[in-house]
Design a protein around this motif. Structure first.
Motif, PDB file in Angstrom:
ATOM      1  N   LEU A   1       2.406  11.738  -3.953  1.00  0.00           N
ATOM      2  CA  LEU A   1       1.800  11.245  -2.705  1.00  0.00           C
ATOM      3  C   LEU A   1       2.339  12.022  -1.500  1.00  0.00           C
ATOM      4  CD1 LEU A   1       0.082   9.251  -1.030  1.00  0.00           C
ATOM      5  CD2 LEU A   1       2.006   7.659  -1.106  1.00  0.00           C
ATOM      6  N   LYS A   2       3.635  12.241  -1.478  1.00  0.00           N
ATOM      7  CA  LYS A   2       4.238  12.961  -0.360  1.00  0.00           C
ATOM      8  C   LYS A   2       3.625  14.363  -0.238  1.00  0.00           C
ATOM      9  CE  LYS A   2       7.114  10.195   1.541  1.00  0.00           C
ATOM     10  NZ  LYS A   2       6.105   9.147   1.280  1.00  0.00           N
TER      11      LYS A   2
ATOM     12  N   ALA B   1       5.059  10.117   7.187  1.00  0.00           N
ATOM     13  CA  ALA B   1       5.506   9.996   5.794  1.00  0.00           C
ATOM     14  C   ALA B   1       6.709   9.061   5.723  1.00  0.00           C
ATOM     15  CB  ALA B   1       5.891  11.364   5.251  1.00  0.00           C
ATOM     16  N   SER B   2       6.613   8.117   4.829  1.00  0.00           N
ATOM     17  CA  SER B   2       7.657   7.102   4.716  1.00  0.00           C
ATOM     18  C   SER B   2       8.788   7.607   3.816  1.00  0.00           C
ATOM     19  CB  SER B   2       7.010   5.848   4.133  1.00  0.00           C
ATOM     20  OG  SER B   2       7.907   4.799   4.161  1.00  0.00           O
TER      21      SER B   2
ATOM     22  N   CYS C   1       0.841  -1.202   0.000  1.00  0.00           N
ATOM     23  CA  CYS C   1       0.000   0.000   0.000  1.00  0.00           C
ATOM     24  C   CYS C   1       0.877   1.255   0.000  1.00  0.00           C
ATOM     25  CB  CYS C   1      -0.851   0.073   1.255  1.00  0.00           C
ATOM     26  SG  CYS C   1      -1.829  -1.387   1.541  1.00  0.00           S
TER      27      CYS C   1
ATOM     28  N   SER D   1       5.972  -4.091   3.512  1.00  0.00           N
ATOM     29  CA  SER D   1       5.355  -3.253   4.540  1.00  0.00           C
ATOM     30  C   SER D   1       6.397  -2.772   5.544  1.00  0.00           C
ATOM     31  CB  SER D   1       4.264  -4.048   5.277  1.00  0.00           C
ATOM     32  OG  SER D   1       3.741  -3.286   6.341  1.00  0.00           O
TER      33      SER D   1
END
Ligand code: M6R
Length: 369
Positions: free
Chosen positions: A241-242, A156-157, A57, A104
């Motif tokens: 996305l960020k 945030a990844s 995801c 993940s």
């Protein structure tokens, strides 16, 4: 605890060189081989794989999209990438020779967990790529490759993404070696390039000042578009996305070739378009094609922000801003091109006065379906 940084996100961006070094540690031999003994799938298991599905995801899904290009190129095994939340609802074709890779950071994402349970029910083998020791996803998988990114606190990844991409490269290279296919002789060169990556990223992080200045400038934009081709396409999706997640701005990523099929209408006078450009030394026409896409959007009034390799002069006539990154072979380029987009989103969000580490409506791990 933020180590002198204003936000955990900035600290974690700065930790990326070390996170990559740690993820590679002990997994590359000096003879250019990949050692993934911990994965506990036998060489025979890996030779039997005839199809790969990657499920994940959000940002982890984008890591999977990058991985597809590398895995298919190196292994010649068909590889599909799917949003975990869609996977089990469409009856995917799975059997014993299918390898399902669940990516993940947290290891607790419910959508990804349900996708892997579905894959196991259908007898597929499941390999987890995970950053959290002992979490549910690796516990329920047949095998696991841990990313050694260390704890990621910001919602945030960032470092998780880079280490997931590295883990996917290791799996692709390992599969190529075990199966002895045509591209196996590329493995040594790629291993050497991966080993250079931490130093490259350190150098890149030292030159983010122009990105910060640009961020202040873009903070009042209504929309920001991102375009890329090949592995630059998932990087464009990740950049968008960020920005959505942190700055609450309208942002969209497109495959640059799709612009002319609709989205180019969005471009108005001054619309910022971030263009992710591959190495001019790369294969085929990729570089030339995106240069013409940059020309096209600029001719329609876009303000072009071009992420390009050091010394790439072909983009200069069409770039309102150039953010240059160290020279990197095409398949590994997302490790460098993503970094300025992380900094850009973080700084725009900060300039707009948002809580960078805890954006509204979001949780670090999404444990509901
Ligand atoms: O823990 P996971 O990697 O499974 O999380 C998946 C997504 O929820 C996550 O990557 C999310 O998209 C990030 N907040 C994006 O920065």
């Amino acid at each position: 605890e933020k180590g002198g940084f204003d936000y955990f996100m900035l600290k974690e961006i700065a930790e990326q060189p070390q996170a990559i070094a740690d993820t590679l540690l002990g997994r590359l031999t000096e003879h250019g081989e990949i050692r993934l003994d911990e994965v506990r799938l036998t060489d025979q298991d890996l030779r039997d794989v005839d199809k790969i599905f990657i499920v994940a995801c959000g940002t982890s899904y984008h890591a999977g999209l990058v991985a597809k290009y590398a895995i298919e190129h190196w292994t010649r095994i068909p590889c599909e990438v799917e949003l975990a939340s869609e996977f089990r609802y469409r009856d995917p074709v799975l059997d014993r020779s299918t390898l399902v890779v669940a990516i993940s950071q947290s290891g607790e994402t419910m959508d990804t967990l349900m996708a892997l349970r579905h894959a196991k029910d259908q007898k597929a083998r499941v390999l987890a790529i995970c950053n959290t020791n002992g979490s549910t996803i690796p516990r329920e998988s047949d095998a696991v490759l841990y990313t050694h990114g260390g704890p990621e606190i910001a919602v945030a990844s960032t470092k998780a993404f880079l280490t997931q991409v590295v883990a996917c490269y290791l799996i692709g290279l390992h599969l190529a070696q075990v199966r002895g296919i045509k591209y196996a002789d590329e493995v040594g060169a790629v291993v050497a390039q991966l080993q250079e990556m931490p130093d490259k990223l350190r150098a890149l992080l030292d030159r983010m000042d122009p990105v910060r200045a640009l961020a202040r400038d873009l903070a009042s934009a209504g929309t920001v578009l991102f375009i890329g081709r090949h592995v630059g396409y998932p990087v464009a999706l990740e950049g968008a996305l960020k920005l959505k997640e942190l700055a609450y701005m309208h942002a969209e990523g497109f495959a640059a070739g799709e612009l002319k099929h609709g989205p180019i209408s969005l471009i108005d006078h001054g619309t910022p378009v971030v263009c992710v450009v591959p190495s001019p030394a790369g294969r085929g026409m990729l570089h030339d094609k995106i240069v013409s896409n940059i020309q096209e959007v600029r001719a329609r009034g876009a303000r072009t922000i071009v992420i390009a390799e050091d010394g790439d002069e072909a983009v200069l006539p069409y770039a309102d801003h150039v953010i240059s990154v160290p020279r990197t072979p095409t398949l590994l380029a997302p490790l460098v091109t993503t970094v300025p987009l992380q900094v850009l989103a973080c700084e725009i969000a900060a300039a707009r006065g948002h809580d960078v580490d805890q954006p509204r409506n979001l949780a670090k791990s999404v444990t509901v379906e």
